[in-house]
Each structure stands twice: as structure tokens, then as C-alpha cells.
Motif scaffolding. Structure first.
Motif, mmCIF file in Angstrom:
data_model
loop_
_atom_site.group_PDB
_atom_site.id
_atom_site.type_symbol
_atom_site.label_atom_id
_atom_site.label_comp_id
_atom_site.label_asym_id
_atom_site.label_seq_id
_atom_site.Cartn_x
_atom_site.Cartn_y
_atom_site.Cartn_z
ATOM 1 N N TRP A 80 0.859 -1.184 0.000
ATOM 2 C CA TRP A 80 0.000 0.000 0.000
ATOM 3 C C TRP A 80 0.892 1.229 0.000
ATOM 4 C CZ3 TRP A 80 -5.122 0.605 -0.717
ATOM 5 C CH2 TRP A 80 -5.683 1.859 -0.431
ATOM 6 N N PHE A 81 0.806 2.030 -1.075
ATOM 7 C CA PHE A 81 1.659 3.200 -1.230
ATOM 8 C C PHE A 81 0.895 4.487 -0.917
ATOM 9 C CE2 PHE A 81 4.450 0.282 -3.216
ATOM 10 C CZ PHE A 81 5.712 0.874 -3.239
ATOM 11 N N VAL A 82 1.573 5.406 -0.261
ATOM 12 C CA VAL A 82 1.030 6.730 0.034
ATOM 13 C C VAL A 82 2.048 7.761 -0.437
ATOM 14 C CG1 VAL A 82 0.247 8.340 1.817
ATOM 15 C CG2 VAL A 82 -0.262 5.892 2.030
ATOM 16 N N VAL A 83 1.611 8.625 -1.355
ATOM 17 C CA VAL A 83 2.487 9.668 -1.892
ATOM 18 C C VAL A 83 1.862 11.022 -1.600
ATOM 19 C CG1 VAL A 83 3.694 10.544 -3.929
ATOM 20 C CG2 VAL A 83 3.116 8.107 -3.771
ATOM 21 N N ASN A 84 2.661 11.940 -1.034
ATOM 22 C CA ASN A 84 2.197 13.320 -0.890
ATOM 23 C C ASN A 84 3.288 14.240 -1.390
ATOM 24 O OD1 ASN A 84 4.041 13.758 1.373
ATOM 25 N ND2 ASN A 84 2.604 12.541 2.581
ATOM 26 N N THR A 85 3.236 15.495 -1.043
ATOM 27 C CA THR A 85 4.183 16.460 -1.609
ATOM 28 C C THR A 85 5.525 16.467 -0.894
ATOM 29 O OG1 THR A 85 3.203 18.179 -0.224
ATOM 30 C CG2 THR A 85 2.368 17.963 -2.470
ATOM 31 N N THR A 86 5.724 15.607 0.068
ATOM 32 C CA THR A 86 7.024 15.533 0.738
ATOM 33 C C THR A 86 7.615 14.125 0.738
ATOM 34 O OG1 THR A 86 5.950 15.217 2.898
ATOM 35 C CG2 THR A 86 6.533 17.476 2.269
ATOM 36 N N THR A 87 6.782 13.101 0.801
ATOM 37 C CA THR A 87 7.299 11.737 0.942
ATOM 38 C C THR A 87 6.541 10.738 0.082
ATOM 39 O OG1 THR A 87 5.818 11.273 2.806
ATOM 40 C CG2 THR A 87 8.016 12.133 3.335
ATOM 41 N N ILE A 88 7.193 9.604 -0.144
ATOM 42 C CA ILE A 88 6.533 8.413 -0.669
ATOM 43 C C ILE A 88 6.815 7.305 0.327
ATOM 44 C CG2 ILE A 88 8.540 7.918 -2.153
ATOM 45 C CD1 ILE A 88 6.555 6.457 -4.032
ATOM 46 N N ALA A 89 5.764 6.659 0.800
ATOM 47 C CA ALA A 89 5.896 5.614 1.814
ATOM 48 C C ALA A 89 5.083 4.406 1.390
ATOM 49 C CB ALA A 89 5.429 6.128 3.180
ATOM 50 N N TYR A 90 5.511 3.230 1.869
ATOM 51 C CA TYR A 90 4.708 2.048 1.579
ATOM 52 C C TYR A 90 4.564 1.179 2.821
ATOM 53 C CZ TYR A 90 9.286 -0.206 0.604
ATOM 54 O OH TYR A 90 10.572 -0.680 0.671
ATOM 55 N N TYR A 91 3.424 0.503 2.883
ATOM 56 C CA TYR A 91 3.009 -0.282 4.042
ATOM 57 C C TYR A 91 2.660 -1.697 3.581
ATOM 58 C CZ TYR A 91 2.239 4.472 5.822
ATOM 59 O OH TYR A 91 2.385 5.786 6.179
ATOM 60 N N LYS A 92 2.561 -2.606 4.556
ATOM 61 C CA LYS A 92 2.167 -3.973 4.213
ATOM 62 C C LYS A 92 0.767 -4.019 3.623
ATOM 63 C CE LYS A 92 5.109 -6.753 7.249
ATOM 64 N NZ LYS A 92 5.126 -7.783 8.311
ATOM 65 N N SER A 93 -0.135 -3.191 4.173
ATOM 66 C CA SER A 93 -1.501 -3.142 3.671
ATOM 67 C C SER A 93 -2.113 -1.814 4.066
ATOM 68 C CB SER A 93 -2.340 -4.301 4.236
ATOM 69 O OG SER A 93 -2.618 -4.083 5.618
ATOM 70 N N CYS A 94 -3.305 -1.542 3.521
ATOM 71 C CA CYS A 94 -3.983 -0.277 3.827
ATOM 72 C C CYS A 94 -4.438 -0.230 5.275
ATOM 73 C CB CYS A 94 -5.174 -0.072 2.896
ATOM 74 S SG CYS A 94 -6.475 -1.324 3.058
ATOM 75 N N ARG A 95 -4.510 -1.362 5.932
ATOM 76 C CA ARG A 95 -4.964 -1.395 7.325
ATOM 77 C C ARG A 95 -3.812 -1.234 8.319
ATOM 78 N NH1 ARG A 95 -9.329 -6.445 7.188
ATOM 79 N NH2 ARG A 95 -10.720 -5.532 5.584
ATOM 80 N N GLN A 96 -2.598 -1.216 7.825
ATOM 81 C CA GLN A 96 -1.437 -1.094 8.712
ATOM 82 C C GLN A 96 -0.721 0.217 8.414
ATOM 83 O OE1 GLN A 96 0.978 -4.628 8.570
ATOM 84 N NE2 GLN A 96 -0.767 -5.992 8.827
ATOM 85 N N HIS A 97 -1.354 1.326 8.860
ATOM 86 C CA HIS A 97 -0.859 2.652 8.560
ATOM 87 C C HIS A 97 -0.051 3.258 9.712
ATOM 88 C CE1 HIS A 97 -2.430 3.304 4.637
ATOM 89 N NE2 HIS A 97 -2.393 4.623 4.719
#
Length: 282
Positions: free
Chosen positions: A176-193
Motif C-alpha cells: 500500500w503506497f502513500v504519496v504526498n508532496t514531501t514523501t513516498i511511503a509504503y506499508y504492508k496493507s492499507c490497514r497497517q498505517h
């Protein structure tokens, strides 16, 4: 006739529905996915000195040029010329209508106002505001707009499932990837934030590879950092194009706002390269 200088960003910031950081792609996402027909905003054009008014129609987002004309020292929009910013904004209070590319009329009903956000936050949440004075002509639209006042849109972030090739073991896993204007991060799943597997500062990105070799009917692209290139995969070309466009835009904006020294984070990039618990697999 007195000479009128072109508008500048500082002047335009007085317009609540001017969005200085929104490009065409983000505008389409913003209005199509979260707006209602008739919502509009003003943004900068790819041509320097010109602007675009984008409006949500019934099934798409239409874009209309606001171009500066040297001969008349005014901005042209639709069939009218505007010499001052006040004339331009007053025009929209009349709810103008223009023909779309399909030939149907699009009415500019409700401004899509911006909300200032702190770019240092993890998610750049933009709250969708509807102009209080705008009056809906149908009960359905009233209902939609009432609900919209509490709806939140992260138009400066994108998140979803991407497939990622491991760094050491070259297998492919969904993350599960999350990109914003400062970082790109990835998680095992959308439920593990709670804690990402890895979080990278986008201003350190040296390039985005729009297309890479595909595996298993997947459509790949790459994100280049000084120490490593991350290879990611989507299920469709359309999905890949959307991710590449957004990440490219986010990297550009991150570099623009990185004049301040980056804040120290619990999991900096250099630390993650060696201490990541999943490094052997990813």
C-alpha cells in the motif's frame, strides 16, 4: 488606454478558488472524483502568464483558457475581455455558461475554494468548500452540497495498491503506497498505517522512469533515488499513467518547497537502506 500589467500569483491569491499548485491532471482528479457538476476553479496554464478555468460538467472536466492579449491589455475568457481581476471575478457571480467540447452548455455554478495546508504535514488535506452565498436550484444539488461541506479530499496525496519488486529477493509483492508532496511511503496493507516499511523524501528523488519492462502482464515504472531505483507495477496502462503523472508532479513540488532544511524523521532514508527489517526481502 492605460497599460495594464498581467496578473500575478500574489494578486490571484485573493481569489478563494484560485489553486496555484494544481496542474491539469490533479485538477481532473479534484473535480471529477469529488466535485459536482458546475464546480469550477482557476489554475495556472502550462503557458506562462496565462490561466485556465476548469469546470466539472456532467461526465467530465472541461478546461477553458484565460489568455492575456497584448493588443487590448486584457485577459480573454469565453467571448469577453477583462482588464481587471475584479471584472473577472464579478463575471462568475453571474453564473456564465460556455459550450463544452461536445457542444453542450456548461454552467459555472459553484466555486471550488482552496484551503491553505501545511506542506510539512504527512497528508495535505484539502477541505472541499462550497461558496456559502451560492444558491442551488434543485433539492438534489442542495443535498449533495450539504454533504460536501464535511467531505475531505487529499488532493495533494495519492494512495493505493502497487506491486513492488524486492531489492534483494526479486519477487513481487503488493504494498500500500502513500504519496504526498514531501514523501513516498509504503506499508504492508492499507490497514497497517501506523509505521511504514519505508518512507523516502521526494526532494531526494533524481528521476521517474515512466515505463519499464513488464512482468506477468503488469505495467511497470521506476522511481530513482541516489542509492536505489524502486520498480513498481500496475495492472493497467491507465493506472500506471496516473501514478507516474502524480509522482512526477509531487517530486517537482517537493523540490520547490524543500528550501527549508528537512525535518529529522524517525526513519530517514539512509537508515532505512540498512536497518529495514524487510530489507532482505524488499
Amino acid at each position: 488606454m492605460d497599460s495594464q500589467p498581467p496578473w500575478n500569483t500574489q494578486q490571484l491569491m485573493s481569489i478563494p478558488w484560485f489553486h496555484p499548485w494544481v496542474d491539469r491532471h490533479c485538477c481532473n482528479v479534484l473535480l471529477q472524483d469529488n466535485g459536482v457538476p458546475g464546480c469550477y476553479l482557476l489554475r495556472e496554464s502550462s503557458r506562462r502568464g496565462d490561466y485556465v478555468v476548469s469546470v466539472r460538467s456532467q461526465f467530465s472536466v472541461q478546461h477553458f483558457e484565460v489568455a492575456f492579449r497584448e493588443d487590448s491589455q486584457s485577459y480573454h475568457f469565453g467571448r469577453k475581455n477583462f482588464r481587471t481581476l475584479e471584472e473577472f471575478t464579478e463575471h462568475f457571480k453571474l453564473r456564465p455558461a460556455l459550450k463544452s467540447t461536445s457542444g453542450s452548455l456548461v454552467v459555472f455554478q459553484t466555486p471550488y475554494n482552496r484551503v491553505e495546508s501545511d506542506c510539512s504535514t504527512t497528508f495535505g488535506e484539502i477541505v472541499k468548500h462550497m461558496e456559502d452565498g451560492a444558491r442551488a436550484e434543485s433539492k438534489d444539488l442542495n443535498s449533495i452540497r450539504k454533504d460536501a461541506t464535511i467531505h475531505k479530499l487529499s488532493y495533494e496525496s495519492r494512495e493505493g495498491v502497487l506491486k513492488k519488486r524486492g531489492h534483494v529477493v526479486k519477487n513481487i509483492k503488493e504494498r500500500w503506497f502513500v504519496v504526498n508532496t514531501t514523501t513516498i511511503a509504503y506499508y504492508k496493507s492499507c490497514r497497517q498505517h501506523h509505521e511504514p516499511i519505508r518512507s523516502l523524501q521526494l526532494h531526494k528523488c533524481v528521476g521517474v522512469i515512466p515505463e519499464t519492462d513488464t512482468d506477468e502482464d503488469l505495467y511497470g515504472f521506476g522511481i530513482q533515488f541516489p542509492k536505489r531505483t524502486y520498480f513498481l507495477y500496475c495492472n493497467t496502462r491507465k493506472d500506471r499513467a496516473a501514478w507516474v503523472d502524480f509522482i512526477t508532479w509531487a517530486v517537482k513540488k517537493s523540490k520547490c518547497i524543500s528550501s527549508k532544511p528537512p525535518k529529522k524523521e524517525a526513519m530517514p532514508e539512509d537508515s532505512n537502506e540498512t536497518d529495514d527489517s524487510e530489507n532482505s526481502m524488499e
